[in-house]
Design an enzyme around this catalytic site. Structure first.
Site, PDB file in Angstrom:
ATOM      1  N   HIS A 129       2.013  -7.010   8.995  1.00  0.00           N
ATOM      2  CA  HIS A 129       2.546  -8.313   8.595  1.00  0.00           C
ATOM      3  C   HIS A 129       3.685  -8.367   8.331  1.00  0.00           C
ATOM      4  CE1 HIS A 129       2.321  -6.877   4.590  1.00  0.00           C
ATOM      5  NE2 HIS A 129       1.055  -6.227   4.913  1.00  0.00           N
ATOM      6  N   GLU A 186      -7.169  -4.881   4.968  1.00  0.00           N
ATOM      7  CA  GLU A 186      -6.548  -3.740   4.350  1.00  0.00           C
ATOM      8  C   GLU A 186      -7.620  -2.900   3.719  1.00  0.00           C
ATOM      9  OE1 GLU A 186      -5.191  -0.989   4.817  1.00  0.00           O
ATOM     10  OE2 GLU A 186      -2.965  -1.449   4.202  1.00  0.00           O
TER      11      GLU A 186
END
Length: 177
Positions: free
Chosen positions: A8, A81
């Site tokens: 990201h 994550e």
């Protein structure tokens, strides 16, 4: 089949050198600009599908690319994550965090997840993409820890290489599935 992987754009806690993990922090202005630059870089990749982590820093990055080219965008929880337990929000150089990071089969304290647990879900995700989207070019937008595990699926890495592996925000790696 091309399997593109990116981390990201820059998130607020990246600037502060904090461990983000599953904490849902937003992109910075620079992060949004990086997402726009990513969209420009992939314009000739012929991406058929984008799959993103549900966390907003990854989703907003993925959505930027998807919206520019009208590419279908899916969310997959397996790309979230790693859960770093008590280390969420702490400095990335915290000695306890770094010691725990070297122990692949050890869960991070207070509800965290081991590297092996994360690898199990991420490897399963890759196998499902391979099975469900043959011949398609897929862009995966996720997180640094997930990128590290994805790399280990395709590339043999020593423990030390795995520990030190780092992907810059919006850097792309290409793999063949």
């Amino acid at each position: 089949m091309k399997f593109y992987v990116t981390r990201h754009g820059e998130a607020v806690w990246n600037v502060d050198n904090k461990i983000c993990g599953r904490t849902d922090v937003e992109l910075t202005e620079k992060g949004y600009a990086q997402a726009e630059e990513l969209a420009e870089r992939v314009k000739d990749y012929h991406i058929d599908l984008i799959i993103s982590s549900p966390l907003q820093r990854a989703f907003e990055t993925a959505r930027t690319v998807a919206n520019r080219y009208r590419i279908p965008l899916q969310i997959d929880e397996r790309l979230i994550e790693q859960n770093y337990g008590i280390y969420e929000g702490k400095d990335r150089q915290d000695e306890g965090f770094l010691a725990n990071k070297r122990q692949f089969a050890y869960r991070y304290p207070e509800g965290g997840e081991s590297m092996m647990q994360m690898a199990y879900r991420v490897y399963g995700f890759i196998e499902d993409v391979k099975k469900n989207y043959p011949g398609k070019n897929v862009l995966v937008v996720c997180h640094g820890g997930v990128c590290r595990v994805i790399r280990s699926y395709f590339t043999d890495m020593t423990n030390d290489e795995f520990f030190h592996y780092y992907k810059e925000n919006c850097q792309i790696e290409e793999y063949e599935l």
